[in-house]
Write an enzyme that holds these catalytic residues in place. Sequence first.
Site, PDB file in Angstrom:
ATOM      1  N   SER A 150      -8.604  42.374   8.339  1.00  0.00           N
ATOM      2  CA  SER A 150      -8.757  41.613   9.583  1.00  0.00           C
ATOM      3  C   SER A 150      -9.835  42.276  10.421  1.00  0.00           C
ATOM      4  O   SER A 150     -10.072  43.486  10.304  1.00  0.00           O
ATOM      5  CB  SER A 150      -7.434  41.605  10.361  1.00  0.00           C
ATOM      6  OG  SER A 150      -7.616  41.076  11.659  1.00  0.00           O
ATOM      7  N   TYR A 165      -0.163  46.261  13.837  1.00  0.00           N
ATOM      8  CA  TYR A 165      -1.022  45.377  13.035  1.00  0.00           C
ATOM      9  C   TYR A 165      -2.418  45.972  12.905  1.00  0.00           C
ATOM     10  O   TYR A 165      -2.985  46.045  11.803  1.00  0.00           O
ATOM     11  CB  TYR A 165      -1.082  44.002  13.687  1.00  0.00           C
ATOM     12  CG  TYR A 165      -1.878  42.988  12.899  1.00  0.00           C
ATOM     13  CD1 TYR A 165      -1.318  42.345  11.805  1.00  0.00           C
ATOM     14  CD2 TYR A 165      -3.186  42.661  13.263  1.00  0.00           C
ATOM     15  CE1 TYR A 165      -2.042  41.405  11.082  1.00  0.00           C
ATOM     16  CE2 TYR A 165      -3.917  41.732  12.538  1.00  0.00           C
ATOM     17  CZ  TYR A 165      -3.338  41.100  11.447  1.00  0.00           C
ATOM     18  OH  TYR A 165      -4.065  40.176  10.732  1.00  0.00           O
ATOM     19  N   LYS A 169      -4.206  47.162   9.311  1.00  0.00           N
ATOM     20  CA  LYS A 169      -5.436  46.568   8.791  1.00  0.00           C
ATOM     21  C   LYS A 169      -6.573  47.597   8.739  1.00  0.00           C
ATOM     22  O   LYS A 169      -7.412  47.556   7.835  1.00  0.00           O
ATOM     23  CB  LYS A 169      -5.836  45.359   9.637  1.00  0.00           C
ATOM     24  CG  LYS A 169      -4.838  44.195   9.533  1.00  0.00           C
ATOM     25  CD  LYS A 169      -4.670  43.708   8.107  1.00  0.00           C
ATOM     26  CE  LYS A 169      -3.787  42.472   8.027  1.00  0.00           C
ATOM     27  NZ  LYS A 169      -3.648  41.952   6.646  1.00  0.00           N
TER      28      LYS A 169
END
Length: 261
Positions: A150, A165, A169
């Site tokens: 991402s 998150y 990533k």
Amino acid sequence: MSTENVMDQFSLKNRIAIVTGGGQGLGKQMAIGLAEAGAKIVIAARRTESAYETQKFLESKNFDCSVVKMDVRNEIDVKNMVDFMMEKFGRIDILVNNAGTWRGDDAEKVTTEDWKEVIDINLTGPFIISREVGKVMLSQRKGSIINIASMSGMIVNTPQNQCAYNASKGGLIMLTKSMATEWAQRGVRVNAICPGYMRTEMSEDRYQKKDPAIERWFAMTPMGRSGTADELKGIAVYLASDASSFVTGSTFLVDGGYTAW
């Protein structure tokens, strides 16, 4: 220098591809793209209902698709999936590590349980699968692993707080680089796609409710919109195919220009 027609370099005819979490969203569209380029698809998913729907769609287009129930965090599931692939096809050419999850909250409020879930699904899972599939690819001396990271692994995007998150990533991008350099001379390429804001089934509720964050996302994206899931098909086919034969350890931003300013 290759004398092959450039379009032939993008062909995935008869190659065997695994797409984790390929039943919906980005994974579904990448599975469709790989199938359209000629690959035989195996969707590995924890929730198989949507996976079987995607299988039905692909088979209606005369594409070859199988479904395997698998939790990316479960080593036994992963090894069983690899065994299934080898028994059915005898090889694995492409792995798309797409399965993932998201949890957002202020860092001081994130529970250890939520942190572990995000890290386990988004980072540990891709490591386990890449390790086991990588063994097969190394024995073949050829294979392409594509990690779906991402832009959040490269920047801290706002206004949402999502430290777990972002960390997962960012870790996946570094895992990509580490495996790529280890395996570069052994025939296995490892790259990462880093999507920006994409409109998928997972985010649709926010669009329907006109979440104020979306207006801010658009304002910060030079193209002024979200991406659509099918806009990852091309980059997935490129990285899976011989067209990217000299590409490894790279991260490809697909973010409408979000990170450009």
